[in-house]
Design a protein around this motif. Structure first.
Motif, PDB file in Angstrom:
ATOM      1  N   GLN A 259      29.996 -13.545 -90.708  1.00 22.16           N
ATOM      2  CA  GLN A 259      29.898 -13.914 -92.118  1.00 22.16           C
ATOM      3  C   GLN A 259      30.427 -15.327 -92.393  1.00 22.16           C
ATOM      4  O   GLN A 259      30.657 -15.686 -93.540  1.00 22.16           O
ATOM      5  CB  GLN A 259      30.668 -12.901 -92.967  1.00 22.16           C
ATOM      6  N   GLY A 260      30.623 -16.119 -91.336  1.00 23.52           N
ATOM      7  CA  GLY A 260      31.012 -17.513 -91.516  1.00 23.52           C
ATOM      8  C   GLY A 260      32.443 -17.836 -91.175  1.00 23.52           C
ATOM      9  O   GLY A 260      32.877 -18.992 -91.300  1.00 23.52           O
ATOM     10  N   GLY A 261      33.220 -16.853 -90.746  1.00 26.99           N
ATOM     11  CA  GLY A 261      34.605 -17.092 -90.370  1.00 26.99           C
ATOM     12  C   GLY A 261      34.711 -17.674 -88.967  1.00 26.99           C
ATOM     13  O   GLY A 261      33.713 -17.923 -88.298  1.00 26.99           O
ATOM     14  N   GLY A 262      35.945 -17.896 -88.524  1.00 24.97           N
ATOM     15  CA  GLY A 262      36.164 -18.426 -87.194  1.00 24.97           C
ATOM     16  C   GLY A 262      36.104 -19.934 -87.116  1.00 24.97           C
ATOM     17  O   GLY A 262      35.895 -20.495 -86.034  1.00 24.97           O
ATOM     18  N   LYS A 263      36.268 -20.608 -88.248  1.00 22.27           N
ATOM     19  CA  LYS A 263      36.272 -22.068 -88.291  1.00 22.27           C
ATOM     20  C   LYS A 263      37.452 -22.537 -89.125  1.00 22.27           C
ATOM     21  O   LYS A 263      37.931 -21.818 -90.001  1.00 22.27           O
ATOM     22  CB  LYS A 263      34.975 -22.596 -88.904  1.00 22.27           C
ATOM     23  N   ILE A 267      38.379 -28.338 -92.349  1.00 19.25           N
ATOM     24  CA  ILE A 267      37.329 -29.218 -91.821  1.00 19.25           C
ATOM     25  C   ILE A 267      35.948 -28.772 -92.307  1.00 19.25           C
ATOM     26  O   ILE A 267      35.152 -29.586 -92.783  1.00 19.25           O
ATOM     27  CB  ILE A 267      37.359 -29.229 -90.278  1.00 19.25           C
ATOM     28  N   HIS A 268      35.695 -27.468 -92.192  1.00 22.05           N
ATOM     29  CA  HIS A 268      34.362 -26.947 -92.452  1.00 22.05           C
ATOM     30  C   HIS A 268      34.198 -26.322 -93.832  1.00 22.05           C
ATOM     31  O   HIS A 268      33.084 -25.999 -94.234  1.00 22.05           O
ATOM     32  CB  HIS A 268      33.996 -25.905 -91.383  1.00 22.05           C
ATOM     33  N   GLY A 269      35.293 -26.131 -94.550  1.00 21.61           N
ATOM     34  CA  GLY A 269      35.218 -25.420 -95.820  1.00 21.61           C
ATOM     35  C   GLY A 269      35.445 -23.929 -95.631  1.00 21.61           C
ATOM     36  O   GLY A 269      35.345 -23.399 -94.517  1.00 21.61           O
ATOM     37  N   LEU A 270      35.755 -23.250 -96.712  1.00 20.80           N
ATOM     38  CA  LEU A 270      36.015 -21.816 -96.654  1.00 20.80           C
ATOM     39  C   LEU A 270      34.712 -21.019 -96.594  1.00 20.80           C
ATOM     40  O   LEU A 270      33.755 -21.355 -97.290  1.00 20.80           O
ATOM     41  CB  LEU A 270      36.807 -21.368 -97.884  1.00 20.80           C
ATOM     42  N   PRO A 271      34.683 -19.965 -95.780  1.00 20.79           N
ATOM     43  CA  PRO A 271      33.512 -19.085 -95.812  1.00 20.79           C
ATOM     44  C   PRO A 271      33.511 -18.290 -97.114  1.00 20.79           C
ATOM     45  O   PRO A 271      34.546 -18.117 -97.744  1.00 20.79           O
ATOM     46  CB  PRO A 271      33.724 -18.170 -94.604  1.00 20.79           C
ATOM     47  N   LYS A 272      32.351 -17.789 -97.494  1.00 15.81           N
ATOM     48  CA  LYS A 272      32.272 -17.000 -98.721  1.00 15.81           C
ATOM     49  C   LYS A 272      32.898 -15.619 -98.539  1.00 15.81           C
ATOM     50  O   LYS A 272      33.292 -14.978 -99.514  1.00 15.81           O
ATOM     51  CB  LYS A 272      30.823 -16.864 -99.178  1.00 15.81           C
ATOM     52  N   SER A 273      32.997 -15.163 -97.306  1.00 18.93           N
ATOM     53  CA  SER A 273      33.596 -13.855 -97.010  1.00 18.93           C
ATOM     54  C   SER A 273      35.041 -14.011 -96.568  1.00 18.93           C
ATOM     55  O   SER A 273      35.481 -15.108 -96.210  1.00 18.93           O
ATOM     56  CB  SER A 273      32.781 -13.121 -95.948  1.00 18.93           C
ATOM     57  N   ARG A 274      35.774 -12.882 -96.574  1.00 18.80           N
ATOM     58  CA  ARG A 274      37.206 -12.932 -96.274  1.00 18.80           C
ATOM     59  C   ARG A 274      37.617 -11.761 -95.379  1.00 18.80           C
ATOM     60  O   ARG A 274      36.934 -10.737 -95.312  1.00 18.80           O
ATOM     61  CB  ARG A 274      38.042 -12.899 -97.558  1.00 18.80           C
ATOM     62  N   ASN A 306      32.742 -21.724-103.295  1.00 22.16           N
ATOM     63  CA  ASN A 306      32.697 -23.158-102.995  1.00 22.16           C
ATOM     64  C   ASN A 306      33.122 -23.337-101.543  1.00 22.16           C
ATOM     65  O   ASN A 306      34.308 -23.241-101.214  1.00 22.16           O
ATOM     66  CB  ASN A 306      33.615 -23.943-103.924  1.00 22.16           C
ATOM     67  N   SER A 307      32.178 -23.604-100.679  1.00 24.07           N
ATOM     68  CA  SER A 307      32.466 -23.677 -99.248  1.00 24.07           C
ATOM     69  C   SER A 307      32.864 -25.077 -98.787  1.00 24.07           C
ATOM     70  O   SER A 307      33.165 -25.279 -97.617  1.00 24.07           O
ATOM     71  CB  SER A 307      31.252 -23.202 -98.435  1.00 24.07           C
ATOM     72  N   ALA A 308      32.840 -26.045 -99.689  1.00 22.42           N
ATOM     73  CA  ALA A 308      33.141 -27.417 -99.285  1.00 22.42           C
ATOM     74  C   ALA A 308      34.592 -27.551 -98.861  1.00 22.42           C
ATOM     75  O   ALA A 308      35.487 -26.927 -99.447  1.00 22.42           O
ATOM     76  CB  ALA A 308      32.835 -28.370-100.427  1.00 22.42           C
ATOM     77  N   PRO A 309      34.886 -28.374 -97.835  1.00 25.79           N
ATOM     78  CA  PRO A 309      36.279 -28.587 -97.437  1.00 25.79           C
ATOM     79  C   PRO A 309      37.020 -29.346 -98.535  1.00 25.79           C
ATOM     80  O   PRO A 309      36.415 -30.057 -99.345  1.00 25.79           O
ATOM     81  CB  PRO A 309      36.156 -29.435 -96.171  1.00 25.79           C
ATOM     82  N   PRO A 310      38.331 -29.186 -98.608  1.00 25.78           N
ATOM     83  CA  PRO A 310      39.098 -29.852 -99.661  1.00 25.78           C
ATOM     84  C   PRO A 310      39.077 -31.366 -99.503  1.00 25.78           C
ATOM     85  O   PRO A 310      38.924 -31.891 -98.402  1.00 25.78           O
ATOM     86  CB  PRO A 310      40.518 -29.280 -99.474  1.00 25.78           C
ATOM     87  N   THR A 311      39.219 -32.060-100.619  1.00 30.49           N
ATOM     88  CA  THR A 311      39.308 -33.516-100.594  1.00 30.49           C
ATOM     89  C   THR A 311      40.724 -33.936-100.933  1.00 30.49           C
ATOM     90  O   THR A 311      41.432 -33.243-101.669  1.00 30.49           O
ATOM     91  CB  THR A 311      38.334 -34.134-101.612  1.00 30.49           C
ATOM     92  N   PHE A 312      41.145 -35.035-100.384  1.00 33.88           N
ATOM     93  CA  PHE A 312      42.529 -35.494-100.569  1.00 33.88           C
ATOM     94  C   PHE A 312      42.532 -36.878-101.230  1.00 33.88           C
ATOM     95  O   PHE A 312      41.577 -37.628-101.121  1.00 33.88           O
ATOM     96  CB  PHE A 312      43.264 -35.557 -99.232  1.00 33.88           C
TER      97      PHE A 312
END
Length: 312
Positions: A259-263, A267-274, A306-312
């Motif tokens: 489901q998009g985890g394992g990253k 860097i890659h953003g949060l997956p929609k699943s948890r 929102n799967s985008a990685p955080p901005t600083f």
């Protein structure tokens, strides 16, 4: 399996049932206008309850609160008060909570139909249609988790988000000794427990209790593997297990990765699943961890995707 292990398991189930039912019964005593079989806790009363004619069942359900709909699906041998009396008030504060009793459980009388996760999923779909709800969040515990997976597979258009607590999508998602224990379940193990007492109190024939136990456990005696379908569920999935659960860690991790985890989210953003593995927690104990679990569930259900990685 070791008899002491089984005894501990059924003791834990009984203690959970007692704790949940006592909460409901205490509140019921303070309101003589409410049926003793209806969940009343922390002054929360159902806004609707009754029976829905679905797939040959007279399916019992209750509705609490208002807001976005959330369906709760109980575990094997349980019913609404046993599984959800202490949880409904926490979730119904700002959402519509729908609870139902599956085939043969609680006030939903059994019919001449094989027990199956797929069949119960179709019943849930039918209940949503009966209530004129286009889509809902689905939360299932243990057996209810398997039903929840199948609702998302068979009726994806009706599922907004999916929460599975200690549920599996393959028969070997359980630890091997747990899976082996299913074949040893008998009605005698439930003798004198709240599960047997409530089965009889809800108007079921005591002579049919052994057949009920045999029929319910039958769904876990047959191999099943929904990996392909479950890993392709489009709705966001939150899976939670205890670190001392009956569900294998690898089983939960496999779904999370699919489901998009394992990253690395930075860097890659949060997956929609948890995924959550709750420390110091057993299979039975998971739904007692409301101080940890409820905030996780509500945060997941209310979060923006929102799967985008955080901005600083």
């Amino acid at each position: 399996m070791n008899k002491n292990i089984l005894s501990n398991l059924f003791l834990a189930i009984s203690l959970l049932a007692v704790a949940s039912c006592q909460m409901a019964q205490k509140e019921n005593q303070n309101d003589s206008t409410v049926s003793k079989d209806t969940v009343v806790s922390q002054n929360i009363k159902p806004v609707e309850s009754g029976y829905a004619d679905i797939n040959g069942l007279e399916m019992y359900y209750e509705v609490f609160g208002k807001g976005k709909p959330l369906v709760l699906l109980h575990g094997s041998f349980m019913n609404i008060p046993m599984n959800w009396a202490h949880i409904i008030p926490l979730l119904a504060k700002d959402r519509k909570v729908i609870v139902a009793e599956m085939q043969g459980h609680g006030r939903t009388k059994d019919i001449a139909r094989e027990f199956s996760y797929e069949g119960m999923a179709d019943d849930v779909s039918g209940l949503l249609k009966h209530l004129k709800i286009d889509s809902a969040d689905i939360l299932g515990y243990s057996m209810g988790g398997g039903v929840a997976f199948q609702v998302a597979v068979r009726h994806p258009e009706q599922v907004r988000r999916l929460v599975v607590l200690s549920g599996t999508y393959t028969h070997d998602g359980w630890w091997p000794d747990v899976e082996a224990s299913f074949a040893t379940f008998t009605a005698d193990m439930f003798k004198g427990t709240p599960i047997q007492e409530q089965y009889e109190r809800f108007g079921n024939d005591p002579a049919h209790f052994p057949a009920f136990v045999k029929k319910v456990i039958s769904i876990d005696l047959k191999p099943y593997d929904w990996s392909g379908d479950v890993k392709n569920i489009k709705a966001p999935v939150f899976m939670a297990i205890g670190d001392a659960d009956g569900v294998r860690y690898e089983h939960a991790l496999e779904l999370f990765r699919a489901q998009g985890g394992g990253k690395m989210g930075d860097i890659h953003g949060l997956p929609k699943s948890r995924l959550a593995i709750i420390p110091g927690t057993t299979h039975i104990g998971l739904i007692q961890r409301t101080d940890w679990l409820i905030p996780m569930i509500t945060d997941f259900l209310d979060s923006k995707l929102n799967s985008a990685p955080p901005t600083f």
